[in-house]
Design a protein around this motif. Structure first.
Motif: not given
Length: 428
Positions: A157-164, A380-387, A340-343
């Motif tokens: 979702q953070s990358a703008g994909h149409k995902a659920v 959130q920190l895990a996603l930063q580490a992955a990216l 956060p809203d993006d959680a």
């Protein structure tokens, strides 16, 4: 009604026949014309595709089943793409379940240090797949079954994909509670709140009729009459469940009884080894050209009721089954105001052809909200580490995790995580 095209990335999984069985049985809800199984494992792909065709034929379903070894070759024109990946296979999962124990921490594929390892292996691959889907068909929905679902869905979702994201915990509780109460599962509405693999059932409403806005609360009766069964199912003490007044998902055991789980794990085999043995037996069964139903053994593989949940979600999103309320993993957008809203949260949502809209939630008591906020910060920190990679980002994510949280421990786990996953970490 137009027949749909679905793609399953990871279609060579031994789990795929569970999805195929659901698609075949529920064809009136989700009219499928074509399914493409996508997987680089050619031999497994051929076995699964053969069984899928036989299951459809047995059920009198007219859908075609084709295969592809690359995403780009399979997703063109797809209405939806289902992701069910395990980067590194059961071998990597087995390591995720073992090396954290060396540091006295739970070893699990979605929770704690093992869950972070899986996220680091998975997120870059999923994002690459999603970009290929977007180039082929930007209108296609991406349905993520891939664990850790919350982190992977947030990445998409953070990358703008149409995902659920979709998990089977909620539908599993719905079916079990319905069986206890002797009612149709469609009459059960859950007050299910939290994050993926970190949820609590705060209420269980029995609707007056399917789709009704009224009903009666049944959780007190469930706990009074079936408390021992429920406690055994989630593997937590009944006394704890009664003190909480809610039903935690079984993943809360890793938090509420962490040391007990670690002690048990030291003397038992890993779940990965158990699943690997089941998979070998399943593949032998799938090779039988007379097999045209999903084997009973598949129920031991995990993922019960995923196919029903997938059909409900796809039918609502693709406009073949009308709108419905379903528990999904989706963007918070203020529903839980302390996040956060993006959680990405796991709550009931209104789902229809216009998309996914999480339903408002009444306030969450601090006992649960605190842990939700803590794990969200870790995610959130895990996603930063992955990216972005780097040892420091891995360390920070582990230090933030509520099951770790100590400098020396996070350092030890960081070294082990990198050592066991170096082949999957481009920056290591």
């Amino acid at each position: 009604m137009r027949a749909l095209k679905l793609c399953i990335v990871g279609g060579g999984s031994t789990y795929t026949p569970e999805l195929i069985d659901g698609f075949a049985r529920l064809r009136d809800t989700l009219p499928i014309g074509e399914i493409v199984l996508i997987d680089p494992a050619v031999d497994r792909l051929a076995l699964i595709a053969g069984l899928a065709r036989r299951i459809f034929a047995k059920q009198g379903h007219q859908a075609t089943v084709s295969t592809a070894t690359s995403v780009a070759d399979g997703v063109d024109g797809a209405d939806a793409v289902l992701l069910q990946l395990r980067i590194g296979g059961q071998a990597a999962r087995n390591e995720d379940e073992r090396w954290p124990l060396e540091c006295g921490c739970v070893g699990q594929e979605t929770t704690g240090a093992g869950g972070l390892a899986k996220a680091l292996r998975t997120v870059p691959v999923v994002l690459d797949i999603a970009e290929q889907v977007r180039r082929a068909n930007p209108d296609a929905w991406i349905i993520d079954f891939t664990n850790p679902v919350g982190i992977v869905t947030r990445a998409l979702q953070s990358a703008g994909h149409k995902a659920v994201g979709l998990c089977n915990v909620a539908i599993g509780f719905q079916r079990k509670f319905a069986a206890h109460l002797g009612v149709d599962p469609e009459l059960i509405r859950l007050d299910h709140v939290g994050l993926n693999h970190l949820t609590w059932m705060r209420g269980v409403t029995v609707l007056d009729h399917p789709g009704a806005g009224t009903g009666h609360e049944a959780l007190p009766k469930l706990l009074a009459d079936f408390g021992a069964d429920i406690a055994a199912d989630v593997r937590l003490p009944l006394a704890l469940i009664e003190r909480l007044g809610v039903v935690p998902s079984y993943y809360l055991r890793y938090f509420y009884q962490h040391d007990v789980v670690v002690e048990e794990s030291a003397t038992t085999g890993s779940r990965a080894a158990e699943v690997a043995a089941i998979e070998r037996e399943l593949l032998d069964m799938y090779a039988d050209p007379t097999l045209d139903t999903k084997p009973e053994l598949l129920g031991k593989r995990g993922g019960a009721f995923y196919s029903e949940a997938a059909v409900q979600l796809l039918a609502a999103l693709l406009g073949t089954g009308g709108g419905s309320v379903q528990v999904v993993n989706t963007r918070n957008d203020g529903i839980l105001p302390f996040l956060p809203d993006d959680a990405v949260i796991e709550v009931p949502a209104a789902v229809d052809a216009a998309g996914v809209r999480p339903l408002p939630q009444h306030p969450i008591e601090p006992l649960f909200a605190g842990l939700i906020a803590h794990v969200t910060a870790y995610e959130q920190l895990a996603l930063q580490a992955a990216l972005e990679g780097s040892r420091d980002r891995v360390f920070r994510a582990l230090l933030a995790h509520p099951l770790i949280g100590q400098n020396e421990l996070a350092d030890q786990l960081t070294d082990r995580l990198i050592a066991h996953n170096r082949a999957y970490l481009g920056w290591a």
